[in-house]
Design a protein around this motif. Structure first.
Motif, PDB file in Angstrom:
ATOM      1  N   SER A  42      -2.978  38.207 -38.376  1.00 44.65           N
ATOM      2  CA  SER A  42      -4.159  37.449 -37.985  1.00 44.65           C
ATOM      3  C   SER A  42      -5.218  37.582 -39.066  1.00 44.65           C
ATOM      4  CB  SER A  42      -4.691  37.980 -36.653  1.00 44.65           C
ATOM      5  OG  SER A  42      -5.869  37.322 -36.317  1.00 44.65           O
ATOM      6  N   VAL A  43      -5.510  36.484 -39.719  1.00 46.70           N
ATOM      7  CA  VAL A  43      -6.528  36.483 -40.757  1.00 46.70           C
ATOM      8  C   VAL A  43      -7.877  36.269 -40.088  1.00 46.70           C
ATOM      9  CG1 VAL A  43      -7.325  35.279 -42.826  1.00 46.70           C
ATOM     10  CG2 VAL A  43      -4.880  35.497 -42.390  1.00 46.70           C
ATOM     11  N   ILE A  44      -8.854  37.067 -40.477  1.00 45.15           N
ATOM     12  CA  ILE A  44     -10.188  36.897 -39.909  1.00 45.15           C
ATOM     13  C   ILE A  44     -10.830  35.695 -40.581  1.00 45.15           C
ATOM     14  CG2 ILE A  44     -12.478  37.916 -39.626  1.00 45.15           C
ATOM     15  CD1 ILE A  44     -11.083  40.654 -39.562  1.00 45.15           C
ATOM     16  N   LEU A  45     -11.091  34.672 -39.779  1.00 39.23           N
ATOM     17  CA  LEU A  45     -11.647  33.430 -40.269  1.00 39.23           C
ATOM     18  C   LEU A  45     -12.942  33.129 -39.535  1.00 39.23           C
ATOM     19  CD1 LEU A  45      -8.302  31.460 -40.047  1.00 39.23           C
ATOM     20  CD2 LEU A  45      -9.353  32.279 -42.133  1.00 39.23           C
ATOM     21  N   ASP A  46     -13.767  32.321 -40.151  1.00 42.07           N
ATOM     22  CA  ASP A  46     -14.981  31.876 -39.478  1.00 42.07           C
ATOM     23  C   ASP A  46     -14.625  30.667 -38.630  1.00 42.07           C
ATOM     24  OD1 ASP A  46     -17.464  31.172 -38.601  1.00 42.07           O
ATOM     25  OD2 ASP A  46     -18.338  30.881 -40.594  1.00 42.07           O
TER      26      ASP A  46
END
Length: 168
Positions: free
Chosen positions: A59-63
């Motif tokens: 899970s990539v932390i994205l805005d």
């Protein structure tokens, strides 16, 4: 199609007989119009299978507040809206094709927080009843009815003026 968050190619996977497009880079998933309905309720096995499949991707932390373009309609910016009256989860929906993008973990959150279709309909009806009691809504409805009444009167007058009269 490309992931709207990372730009990487989406991979089509079949869950049951339904093909969905996933991002192996960020764990997001794209549903074509009306496909999400087959995955969103907790009792639906295919939703459980898809959630399990998506957990293998980091899970990539994205805005999530950044507006994204639809993977299918590349030049169309997706709308942000709440999935249900509970307003727990905002989703990205394409105003052109009605496709829905869910970021990593959102399908699982959606399944945990949303009831059956019947319960959602009851919740919507309750919300409508609450809105109908709002004084501003009542005032606007009355103004709208007055406007319609005035337009109907105007139409009758105009019809009388422009209706050909037959003389004997």
């Amino acid at each position: 199609m490309k992931c709207p968050r990372t730009g990487s190619p989406l991979k089509t996977v079949k869950v049951g007989k339904i093909a969905v497009d996933i991002s192996e880079e960020c764990g997001g998933v794209f549903f074509d119009n009306l496909e999400l309905d087959k995955f969103d309720e907790k009792h639906e096995i295919r939703g459980e299978v898809l959630v399990e499949h998506l957990t293998q991707f980091e899970s990539v932390i994205l805005d999530a507040d950044n507006r994204i373009n639809c993977p299918k309609c590349e030049n169309v910016v997706m709308m942000r809206r709440f999935y249900s009256p509970k307003q727990v989860l905002e989703i990205d929906e394409c105003p052109n094709c009605a496709g829905i993008w869910l970021d990593s973990g959102e399908l699982e959150l959606l399944r945990e927080n949303f009831s059956s279709e019947r319960e959602r309909i009851a919740m919507c009806e309750k919300l409508i009843q609450e809105v109908d009691k709002d004084p501003d809504v009542i005032k606007q409805r009355m103004e709208h009815q007055n406007t319609i009444g005035n337009l109907e009167t105007f139409t009758k007058v105009m019809n009388r003026l422009f209706t050909p009269r037959h003389y004997l």
